[in-house]
Design a protein around this motif. Structure first.
Motif, PDB file in Angstrom:
ATOM      1  N   PHE A   1      -3.881  -6.068  38.491  1.00 52.00           N
ATOM      2  CA  PHE A   1      -5.266  -6.871  37.609  1.00 52.00           C
ATOM      3  C   PHE A   1      -5.976  -5.425  36.800  1.00 52.00           C
ATOM      4  CE2 PHE A   1      -9.578  -8.468  37.631  1.00 52.00           C
ATOM      5  CZ  PHE A   1      -9.605  -9.229  37.210  1.00 52.00           C
ATOM      6  N   GLN A   2      -6.598  -4.365  37.583  1.00 59.61           N
ATOM      7  CA  GLN A   2      -7.006  -3.493  36.759  1.00 59.61           C
ATOM      8  C   GLN A   2      -6.917  -3.077  35.966  1.00 59.61           C
ATOM      9  OE1 GLN A   2      -7.917  -0.946  40.330  1.00 59.61           O
ATOM     10  NE2 GLN A   2      -9.259  -2.714  41.575  1.00 59.61           N
ATOM     11  N   ARG A   3      -5.313  -2.255  35.766  1.00 62.80           N
ATOM     12  CA  ARG A   3      -4.500  -1.829  34.727  1.00 62.80           C
ATOM     13  C   ARG A   3      -3.345  -2.981  34.327  1.00 62.80           C
ATOM     14  NH1 ARG A   3      -5.358   0.651  39.599  1.00 62.80           N
ATOM     15  NH2 ARG A   3      -6.136   2.432  39.334  1.00 62.80           N
ATOM     16  N   TRP A   4      -3.575  -4.245  33.922  1.00 62.23           N
ATOM     17  CA  TRP A   4      -2.796  -5.629  33.237  1.00 62.23           C
ATOM     18  C   TRP A   4      -1.842  -5.337  32.171  1.00 62.23           C
ATOM     19  CZ3 TRP A   4      -4.063  -7.919  28.665  1.00 62.23           C
ATOM     20  CH2 TRP A   4      -5.269  -8.130  28.111  1.00 62.23           C
ATOM     21  N   GLN A   5      -2.380  -3.877  30.976  1.00 60.39           N
ATOM     22  CA  GLN A   5      -2.492  -3.848  29.553  1.00 60.39           C
ATOM     23  C   GLN A   5      -1.203  -2.001  29.879  1.00 60.39           C
ATOM     24  OE1 GLN A   5      -5.414  -3.666  26.906  1.00 60.39           O
ATOM     25  NE2 GLN A   5      -5.243  -5.197  26.495  1.00 60.39           N
ATOM     26  N   GLN A   6      -1.346  -1.392  31.029  1.00 60.68           N
ATOM     27  CA  GLN A   6      -0.173  -0.512  31.504  1.00 60.68           C
ATOM     28  C   GLN A   6       0.981  -1.091  31.892  1.00 60.68           C
ATOM     29  OE1 GLN A   6      -2.870   3.249  32.615  1.00 60.68           O
ATOM     30  NE2 GLN A   6      -4.468   1.812  32.372  1.00 60.68           N
ATOM     31  N   TYR A   7       2.125  -1.305  30.940  1.00 64.69           N
ATOM     32  CA  TYR A   7       2.905  -2.054  32.115  1.00 64.69           C
ATOM     33  C   TYR A   7       3.863  -0.944  32.619  1.00 64.69           C
ATOM     34  CZ  TYR A   7       2.077  -5.647  28.627  1.00 64.69           C
ATOM     35  OH  TYR A   7       1.202  -6.498  27.953  1.00 64.69           O
ATOM     36  N   ASN A   8       4.048  -0.221  32.609  1.00 65.56           N
ATOM     37  CA  ASN A   8       4.615   1.510  33.373  1.00 65.56           C
ATOM     38  C   ASN A   8       4.448   0.922  34.397  1.00 65.56           C
ATOM     39  OD1 ASN A   8       4.556   1.868  29.622  1.00 65.56           O
ATOM     40  ND2 ASN A   8       6.891   2.418  30.941  1.00 65.56           N
ATOM     41  N   LEU A   9       3.242   1.620  34.405  1.00 66.17           N
ATOM     42  CA  LEU A   9       2.274   1.925  36.100  1.00 66.17           C
ATOM     43  C   LEU A   9       2.241   0.494  36.912  1.00 66.17           C
ATOM     44  CD1 LEU A   9      -1.067   3.460  34.518  1.00 66.17           C
ATOM     45  CD2 LEU A   9       0.790   4.126  36.340  1.00 66.17           C
ATOM     46  N   VAL A  10       2.012  -0.463  36.460  1.00 66.63           N
ATOM     47  CA  VAL A  10       2.692  -1.898  36.970  1.00 66.63           C
ATOM     48  C   VAL A  10       3.861  -1.620  37.744  1.00 66.63           C
ATOM     49  CG1 VAL A  10       2.102  -4.310  36.962  1.00 66.63           C
ATOM     50  CG2 VAL A  10       0.522  -3.263  36.350  1.00 66.63           C
ATOM     51  N   VAL A  11       4.930  -1.627  36.725  1.00 65.34           N
ATOM     52  CA  VAL A  11       6.189  -1.899  37.257  1.00 65.34           C
ATOM     53  C   VAL A  11       6.193  -0.368  38.402  1.00 65.34           C
ATOM     54  CG1 VAL A  11       8.032  -1.646  36.286  1.00 65.34           C
ATOM     55  CG2 VAL A  11       6.947  -2.953  34.776  1.00 65.34           C
ATOM     56  N   ALA A  12       6.089   0.407  38.155  1.00 63.99           N
ATOM     57  CA  ALA A  12       6.521   1.730  39.040  1.00 63.99           C
ATOM     58  C   ALA A  12       5.550   1.520  39.919  1.00 63.99           C
ATOM     59  CB  ALA A  12       5.598   2.405  37.816  1.00 63.99           C
ATOM     60  N   ALA A  13       4.708   0.870  40.418  1.00 58.69           N
ATOM     61  CA  ALA A  13       4.072  -0.122  41.147  1.00 58.69           C
ATOM     62  C   ALA A  13       4.602  -1.133  42.159  1.00 58.69           C
ATOM     63  CB  ALA A  13       2.745  -0.547  41.539  1.00 58.69           C
ATOM     64  N   SER A  14       5.765  -1.792  41.389  1.00 55.16           N
ATOM     65  CA  SER A  14       6.187  -2.785  41.821  1.00 55.16           C
ATOM     66  C   SER A  14       7.429  -2.374  42.470  1.00 55.16           C
ATOM     67  CB  SER A  14       6.504  -4.139  41.107  1.00 55.16           C
ATOM     68  OG  SER A  14       5.260  -4.763  40.167  1.00 55.16           O
ATOM     69  N   VAL A  15       7.930  -1.306  41.928  1.00 57.04           N
ATOM     70  CA  VAL A  15       9.564  -0.930  42.552  1.00 57.04           C
ATOM     71  C   VAL A  15       8.780  -0.006  43.594  1.00 57.04           C
ATOM     72  CG1 VAL A  15      10.975   1.330  41.883  1.00 57.04           C
ATOM     73  CG2 VAL A  15      10.125  -0.158  40.352  1.00 57.04           C
ATOM     74  N   LEU A  16       8.106   0.331  44.362  1.00 54.12           N
ATOM     75  CA  LEU A  16       7.088   1.423  45.312  1.00 54.12           C
ATOM     76  C   LEU A  16       6.821   0.507  46.311  1.00 54.12           C
ATOM     77  CD1 LEU A  16       4.090   3.663  44.210  1.00 54.12           C
ATOM     78  CD2 LEU A  16       6.736   3.678  44.737  1.00 54.12           C
ATOM     79  N   VAL A  17       7.239  -1.009  45.524  1.00 52.84           N
ATOM     80  CA  VAL A  17       6.261  -2.137  47.338  1.00 52.84           C
ATOM     81  C   VAL A  17       8.272  -2.267  47.297  1.00 52.84           C
ATOM     82  CG1 VAL A  17       6.193  -4.219  47.304  1.00 52.84           C
ATOM     83  CG2 VAL A  17       4.579  -2.811  46.029  1.00 52.84           C
ATOM     84  N   LEU A  18       9.336  -2.843  46.208  1.00 51.06           N
ATOM     85  CA  LEU A  18      10.604  -3.330  46.095  1.00 51.06           C
ATOM     86  C   LEU A  18      11.305  -1.955  47.036  1.00 51.06           C
ATOM     87  CD1 LEU A  18      11.212  -5.361  43.550  1.00 51.06           C
ATOM     88  CD2 LEU A  18      10.923  -6.425  45.439  1.00 51.06           C
ATOM     89  N   LEU A  19      11.124  -1.061  47.510  1.00 54.25           N
ATOM     90  CA  LEU A  19      12.068  -0.102  47.690  1.00 54.25           C
ATOM     91  C   LEU A  19      12.081   0.256  48.981  1.00 54.25           C
ATOM     92  CD1 LEU A  19      13.452   2.851  46.013  1.00 54.25           C
ATOM     93  CD2 LEU A  19      11.468   3.937  47.175  1.00 54.25           C
ATOM     94  N   PRO A  20      11.263  -0.411  49.996  1.00 52.62           N
ATOM     95  CA  PRO A  20      11.714   0.242  50.869  1.00 52.62           C
ATOM     96  C   PRO A  20      13.125  -1.283  52.007  1.00 52.62           C
ATOM     97  CG  PRO A  20       9.437   0.452  51.056  1.00 52.62           C
ATOM     98  CD  PRO A  20       9.815   0.137  49.981  1.00 52.62           C
ATOM     99  N   MET A  21      12.685  -2.523  51.025  1.00 58.08           N
ATOM    100  CA  MET A  21      13.062  -3.964  51.188  1.00 58.08           C
ATOM    101  C   MET A  21      15.347  -3.491  50.699  1.00 58.08           C
ATOM    102  SD  MET A  21      10.987  -7.124  50.278  1.00 58.08           S
ATOM    103  CE  MET A  21      10.860  -6.685  48.819  1.00 58.08           C
ATOM    104  N   VAL A  22      14.545  -2.426  49.929  1.00 60.15           N
ATOM    105  CA  VAL A  22      16.404  -2.246  49.049  1.00 60.15           C
ATOM    106  C   VAL A  22      17.190  -1.429  50.376  1.00 60.15           C
ATOM    107  CG1 VAL A  22      18.025  -1.264  47.260  1.00 60.15           C
ATOM    108  CG2 VAL A  22      15.883  -2.810  47.503  1.00 60.15           C
ATOM    109  N   VAL A  23      16.521  -0.871  50.655  1.00 63.16           N
ATOM    110  CA  VAL A  23      16.756   0.596  51.518  1.00 63.16           C
ATOM    111  C   VAL A  23      17.058   0.345  52.927  1.00 63.16           C
ATOM    112  CG1 VAL A  23      16.489   2.945  52.530  1.00 63.16           C
ATOM    113  CG2 VAL A  23      16.078   2.322  50.123  1.00 63.16           C
TER     114      VAL A  23
END
Length: 278
Positions: free
Chosen positions: A236-258
């Protein structure tokens, strides 16, 4: 005229092609998410989509990680581990009691447990909030997310169905040898329930790791927020910085995938075995 063997081979080839196409469709969004998290911003919003970036960077992960994500990870890990362990224990014990013991109103109580699975969470949201925040005064703490999830009706049902398949003669033989009910549960029932417990643990880990609504309501500060809330505020604070938002989403998904790749055999086995008991 094609022979039966040729028809079978052609059918198998067709099935594999359909499955391969389906797997590509399923994996494509994850691949896009991964490459977007390592792209430079100049290659992110181009059309057509650049599927293979010319350069990669992990700077987005570094920036996302330093935005309170260690705290979010700590909170999510504590909540998930405590809830999973508590549900494994309480579900196995309650399932053992419902499956192997006779007591008054047993059928009625089990129906009550099953009926709670049919009640939408929105119906009990306000009563749960009043109990946790007003009565127990746990608002904005990790306990506020742990306490309501300590017992799972679905887990009780799943373990009861599985434990029913354990022969009564095995438990009676242990009692004749002098084993107490607690020892029978701990040393005989639990080891035999390992496939079902593994599946239950993965189910609850995914559920509590991705839970959004309840943590959003009972947390007010970063000290107690979990990853879904943290990544939402971050986006919400960085909604125009798509790369940052997607990188943060990957950090959330990574433990579940592992975790899934580590325990996938136990997960699939648990699904098959517990499904056969219904």
């Amino acid at each position: 005229m094609l022979s039966n063997k040729t028809v079978s081979r052609l059918t198998a080839i067709l099935v594999y092609l359909i499955l391969f196409a389906g797997s590509i469709i399923m994996v494509l969004p994850f691949y896009w998410t991964l490459i977007t998290s390592v792209k430079y911003p100049s290659e992110t919003m181009t059309y057509p989509i650049i599927w293979i970036p010319s350069k990669i960077t992990f700077l987005h992960y570094q920036k996302a990680w330093h935005a309170n994500f260690p705290i979010y990870y700590r909170n999510s890990t504590i909540v998930a581990v405590v809830v999973v362990l508590a549900n494994i224990f309480t579900s196995a014990m309650a399932g053992f009691i419902f499956a192997k013991y006779e007591f008054p109103l047993k059928g009625f109580l089990f129906v009550v447990v099953l009926s709670t699975m049919m009640v939408p969470f929105a119906v009990v949201l306000i009563p749960c909030y009043m109990i946790v925040a007003v009565v127990l005064r746990l608002k904005d703490t990790l306990s506020a997310m742990i306490v309501p999830a300590l017992i799972s009706p679905f887990g009780i049902f799943l373990m009861r169905q599985f434990i029913q398949s354990i022969p009564d003669e095995m438990l009676d033989a242990a009692r004749i040898d002098g084993a107490s009910d607690w020892r029978i549960f701990w040393q005989i029932v639990l080891p035999l329930c390992r496939p079902a417990l593994s599946a239950l643990a993965i189910f609850h880990f995914i559920w509590i790791w991705n839970d959004f609504l309840w943590p959003l309501i009972v947390t007010d500060s970063d000290r107690s927020r979990t990853l879904p809330i943290g990544v939402t505020l971050f986006a919400f604070q960085r909604w125009q910085q798509y790369n940052l938002v997607v990188a943060a989403s990957v950090l959330v998904l990574l433990p579940m995938v592992v975790i899934y790749f580590i325990f996938q055999r136990a997960f699939v086995q648990g699904i098959v075995l517990t499904g056969m008991k219904y």
